[in-house]
Design a protein around this motif. Structure first.
Motif, short mmCIF file in Angstrom:
data_model
loop_
_atom_site.label_atom_id
_atom_site.label_comp_id
_atom_site.label_asym_id
_atom_site.label_seq_id
_atom_site.Cartn_x
_atom_site.Cartn_y
_atom_site.Cartn_z
N LEU A 24 15.70 32.52 47.23
CA LEU A 24 15.99 33.64 46.33
C LEU A 24 14.81 34.61 46.29
O LEU A 24 14.98 35.83 46.39
CB LEU A 24 16.29 33.11 44.94
N LYS A 25 13.61 34.06 46.17
CA LYS A 25 12.40 34.89 46.12
C LYS A 25 12.20 35.65 47.43
O LYS A 25 11.73 36.79 47.43
CB LYS A 25 11.19 33.99 45.84
N GLY A 66 14.53 36.69 49.45
CA GLY A 66 15.62 37.59 49.77
C GLY A 66 16.66 37.01 50.71
O GLY A 66 17.54 37.74 51.19
N ILE A 74 18.89 34.87 49.82
CA ILE A 74 20.08 34.94 48.98
C ILE A 74 19.79 35.89 47.82
O ILE A 74 18.64 36.25 47.58
CB ILE A 74 20.49 33.55 48.45
N ARG A 75 20.86 36.27 47.08
CA ARG A 75 20.71 37.20 45.97
C ARG A 75 21.17 36.53 44.67
O ARG A 75 22.03 35.64 44.68
CB ARG A 75 21.54 38.46 46.20
N THR A 76 20.66 37.02 43.58
CA THR A 76 21.04 36.48 42.27
C THR A 76 22.53 36.61 42.02
O THR A 76 23.16 35.71 41.44
CB THR A 76 20.25 37.18 41.16
N ASP A 77 23.14 37.72 42.47
CA ASP A 77 24.56 37.93 42.18
C ASP A 77 25.47 37.01 42.99
O ASP A 77 26.68 36.97 42.75
CB ASP A 77 24.95 39.39 42.40
N GLN A 78 24.90 36.26 43.92
CA GLN A 78 25.68 35.26 44.66
C GLN A 78 25.76 33.92 43.93
O GLN A 78 26.55 33.07 44.32
CB GLN A 78 25.05 35.01 46.04
#
Length: 371
Positions: free
Chosen positions: A282-283, A285, A287-291
């Protein structure tokens, strides 16, 4: 009286279908803000043997709709991963599991039951996996790729088979004898009559290829398959998670990168337990938070995710990270077990007053002790 609920009682009184229903209640109520859960707390302490550690594992929470609050206290001796041991090994001096769950009445605050946690611990993980499968996976999912042959893998297979029309299970673990024993044990008459075939896979690639659902239920410290081998439209599940005592993941970075959506049980636990296998991608990039979504929100209908389609290039996978045990799982299932045990009559009990302090003299004197 406070009753004792043993592992044998759990096996006798809690069918897997009832456990799945309890998990549905727990996660729906959690999403709605009714159920209360704190992230699990673990710590290691020095053991007299330098090759071993003492491990504590504590969960606390409540499901008011079940009338139950609970504390799960796990107590283990472990051999930590080392150059010669590639996974955490539990080595209590006696062949006993000393973990226990205390079920409290939300109405009166008194301890209703002391419950063995070993068998239920595996059941609630499998039942939660099945809840996710029932919420996310395609209705016609028929092929399961299974990593692991222990307690968790057995519970996962039993539970998933209740919510999807499985026809074939390809199972793999590094130990050939364990694979053979698993196939032998799981091909009991009920499954055979249902048309389910359980097959020992020769390697990890044979588990991934062609599976509708891939479920990792192992004690492994490192990824058990290559994420490049994943096929678009698959649902991937893992139960191995990092915490403050231990860093592990059953899936690799590529699996995260392939995911169109990532489901977790509890985001607060991701942060509190420092689950770097998710936080690092996540940090960076990848993956994204909205996933990322919580299972309870999907169960409650607050979130809907698109199911990637098999055979459609670049549609991705869905990854369910069955991250961290939650006290609400034990509370919801424990409520069912307590009611059934009381209805049938329990011959294992202790006086409830043994577990509390008599404050009648203080009350008569006009004192009210603070919590």
């Amino acid at each position: 009286m406070t009753i004792i609920i043993t592992d044998d009682d759990v096996k006798r009184l809690l069918p897997m279908a009832d456990c799945i229903a309890a998990m549905r209640t727990a996660f729906r109520d959690f999403s709605d803000g009714e159920a209360v859960n704190r992230p699990r707390s673990r710590y290691l302490a020095r053991h007299p043997d330098p090759e071993r550690k003492y491990l504590a594992n504590v969960h606390v929470g409540a499901v008011p709709s079940a009338g139950i609050a609970c504390v799960r206290a796990g107590s283990q001796i472990i051999r930590p991963p080392s150059a010669t041991v590639d996974r955490r090994v539990y080595e209590n001096p006696q062949a006993f599991n000393w973990g226990i769950v205390i079920l409290y009445s939300i109405e009166t605050a008194e301890p209703l039951a002391l419950m063995h946690e070993f068998h239920l611990s595996g059941m609630r993980v499998g039942a939660t996996t099945a809840l996710a499968v029932d919420t996310i996976a395609r209705p016609d999912a028929a092929t399961l790729g299974l990593f692991g042959t222990g307690k968790q893998a057995r519970s996962a297979l039993e539970a998933i088979a209740l919510v999807r029309p499985l026809r074939r299970v390809n199972v793999y673990s590094p130990n050939a004898e364990h694979r053979a024993a698993f196939v032998r044990d799981m091909m009991h008459p009920d499954l055979a009559r249902a048309g389910l075939e359980v097959v020992a896979a020769a390697d990890a690639n044979a588990v991934v290829a062609g599976a509708d659902i891939i479920c990792c239920a192992t004690t492994a410290m490192a990824p058990v398959f290559d994420g490049e081998r994943l096929e678009d439209g698959q649902l991937v599940i893992s139960i191995a998670n990092s915490d403050v005592t231990n860093k592990r993941s059953e899936v690799d970075r590529r699996t995260y990168a392939r995911a169109s959506a990532i489901i977790v049980n509890d985001w607060e636990s991701v942060i509190d337990n420092d689950q770097t296998e998710l936080l690092d991608p996540l940090k960076e990039g990848v993956i994204r938070t909205d996933q990322i979504h919580e299972l309870g929100d999907l169960v409650a209908g607050k979130v809907a995710i698109a199911q990637p389609r098999r055979g459609v290039a670049a549609s991705g996978i869905i990854y369910y990270k069955n991250n961290s045990g939650l006290a609400i799982q034990f509370a919801a299932a424990g409520g069912i077990l307590y009611k059934k045990a009381m209805a049938q009559g329990s011959n294992k009990s202790i006086p409830t007053e043994w577990l509390g302090s008599d404050l009648s003299a203080y009350y008569q004197a006009g004192f009210r002790p603070s919590p």
